[in-house]
Motif scaffolding. Structure first.
Motif, PDB file in Angstrom:
ATOM      1  N   GLU A   1       0.841  -1.253  -0.043  1.00 41.52           N
ATOM      2  CA  GLU A   1      -0.187  -0.068  -0.019  1.00 41.52           C
ATOM      3  C   GLU A   1       0.852   1.161   0.105  1.00 41.52           C
ATOM      4  OE1 GLU A   1      -3.308   2.376   3.085  1.00 41.52           O
ATOM      5  OE2 GLU A   1      -3.412  -0.174   2.431  1.00 41.52           O
ATOM      6  N   TRP A   2       1.823   1.283   1.023  1.00 43.68           N
ATOM      7  CA  TRP A   2       2.861   2.506   0.836  1.00 43.68           C
ATOM      8  C   TRP A   2       3.635   2.353  -0.653  1.00 43.68           C
ATOM      9  CZ3 TRP A   2       7.901   3.294   0.023  1.00 43.68           C
ATOM     10  CH2 TRP A   2       8.444   4.401   0.710  1.00 43.68           C
ATOM     11  N   LEU A   3       4.110   1.625  -0.980  1.00 45.14           N
ATOM     12  CA  LEU A   3       4.903   1.428  -2.156  1.00 45.14           C
ATOM     13  C   LEU A   3       4.077   1.890  -3.471  1.00 45.14           C
ATOM     14  CD1 LEU A   3       7.386   0.674  -3.483  1.00 45.14           C
ATOM     15  CD2 LEU A   3       6.650  -1.674  -3.845  1.00 45.14           C
ATOM     16  N   GLU A   4       2.689   1.506  -3.604  1.00 46.65           N
ATOM     17  CA  GLU A   4       1.765   2.083  -4.360  1.00 46.65           C
ATOM     18  C   GLU A   4       1.629   3.723  -4.405  1.00 46.65           C
ATOM     19  OE1 GLU A   4      -2.772   1.068  -6.335  1.00 46.65           O
ATOM     20  OE2 GLU A   4      -2.330   0.722  -4.212  1.00 46.65           O
ATOM     21  N   GLY A   5       1.403   3.993  -3.299  1.00 50.63           N
ATOM     22  CA  GLY A   5       1.243   5.566  -3.118  1.00 50.63           C
ATOM     23  C   GLY A   5       2.314   6.231  -3.530  1.00 50.63           C
ATOM     24  N   VAL A   6       3.731   5.615  -3.008  1.00 50.25           N
ATOM     25  CA  VAL A   6       5.049   6.339  -3.350  1.00 50.25           C
ATOM     26  C   VAL A   6       5.139   6.353  -4.954  1.00 50.25           C
ATOM     27  CG1 VAL A   6       7.259   6.504  -3.448  1.00 50.25           C
ATOM     28  CG2 VAL A   6       5.889   6.313  -1.353  1.00 50.25           C
ATOM     29  N   ALA A   7       4.765   5.157  -5.557  1.00 47.46           N
ATOM     30  CA  ALA A   7       5.020   5.053  -7.015  1.00 47.46           C
ATOM     31  C   ALA A   7       4.172   5.674  -7.921  1.00 47.46           C
ATOM     32  CB  ALA A   7       4.459   3.469  -7.326  1.00 47.46           C
ATOM     33  N   TRP A   8       2.912   5.741  -7.381  1.00 48.28           N
ATOM     34  CA  TRP A   8       2.018   6.809  -8.069  1.00 48.28           C
ATOM     35  C   TRP A   8       2.348   8.401  -8.239  1.00 48.28           C
ATOM     36  CZ3 TRP A   8      -0.855   5.431 -12.020  1.00 48.28           C
ATOM     37  CH2 TRP A   8      -1.336   4.499 -12.129  1.00 48.28           C
ATOM     38  N   ALA A   9       2.806   8.730  -6.916  1.00 49.57           N
ATOM     39  CA  ALA A   9       3.272  10.077  -6.746  1.00 49.57           C
ATOM     40  C   ALA A   9       4.715  10.343  -7.536  1.00 49.57           C
ATOM     41  CB  ALA A   9       3.698  10.333  -5.119  1.00 49.57           C
ATOM     42  N   HIS A  10       5.467   9.306  -7.720  1.00 49.61           N
ATOM     43  CA  HIS A  10       6.619   9.391  -8.473  1.00 49.61           C
ATOM     44  C   HIS A  10       6.144   9.647  -9.804  1.00 49.61           C
ATOM     45  CE1 HIS A  10      10.911   8.586  -9.544  1.00 49.61           C
ATOM     46  NE2 HIS A  10      10.436   7.807 -10.430  1.00 49.61           N
ATOM     47  N   HIS A  11       5.254   8.732 -10.277  1.00 48.66           N
ATOM     48  CA  HIS A  11       4.935   8.756 -11.682  1.00 48.66           C
ATOM     49  C   HIS A  11       4.231  10.128 -12.206  1.00 48.66           C
ATOM     50  CE1 HIS A  11       3.231   7.163 -15.504  1.00 48.66           C
ATOM     51  NE2 HIS A  11       2.085   7.559 -15.200  1.00 48.66           N
ATOM     52  N   ALA A  12       3.507  10.571 -10.954  1.00 50.24           N
ATOM     53  CA  ALA A  12       2.630  11.962 -11.402  1.00 50.24           C
ATOM     54  C   ALA A  12       3.886  13.016 -11.612  1.00 50.24           C
ATOM     55  CB  ALA A  12       1.722  12.347 -10.323  1.00 50.24           C
ATOM     56  N   VAL A  13       4.819  12.823 -10.958  1.00 46.77           N
ATOM     57  CA  VAL A  13       5.664  13.981 -11.133  1.00 46.77           C
ATOM     58  C   VAL A  13       6.619  13.972 -12.435  1.00 46.77           C
ATOM     59  CG1 VAL A  13       8.142  14.714 -10.152  1.00 46.77           C
ATOM     60  CG2 VAL A  13       6.336  14.450  -8.486  1.00 46.77           C
TER      61      VAL A  13
END
Length: 85
Positions: free
Chosen positions: A23-35
Motif C-alpha cells: 500500500e505504501w509502495l503503491e502510493g509512492v509509485a503513483w506520486a513518483h509517476h505523477a511528477v
C-alpha cells in the motif's frame, strides 16, 4: 525535481520495511509517476529510480555533478521522443 522527506520514513531500515508494504509502495509509485508525467509534459526527463534517497542537498548535487556527462548524453538522446502507450 527533488523533494525533502523525513528521515524516519526513508532511512535504511524504514525504507526496507516500506518497500515490503504494498500500500505504501503503491502510493509512492503513483506520486513518483505523477511528477514524471508533469515534468515530461514540459521538458525531457530522465527519472531516477523510485526511492532514490540522498542524505542532504550537497550529496544530491554531488551525485548530479558526478553523473553529469552521462545524464547530458542520455537527455540529448531522449530529447524530442515520447514514451509509447
Amino acid at each position: 525535481m527533488a523533494s525533502s522527506v523525513h528521515s524516519r520514513d526513508f532511512d535504511e531500515a524504514a525504507l526496507r520495511r516500506h518497500l515490503e508494504d504494498l500500500e505504501w509502495l503503491e502510493g509512492v509509485a503513483w506520486a513518483h509517476h505523477a511528477v514524471i508525467e508533469a515534468l515530461g509534459a514540459a521538458t525531457t526527463v530522465l527519472p531516477l529510480r523510485l526511492a532514490t534517497v540522498y542524505l542532504d542537498d550537497d550529496r544530491a548535487r554531488e551525485a548530479l555533478d558526478e553523473g553529469r556527462a552521462v545524464f547530458e548524453r542520455l537527455l540529448a538522446r531522449l530529447e524530442g521522443h515520447v514514451e509509447g502507450v
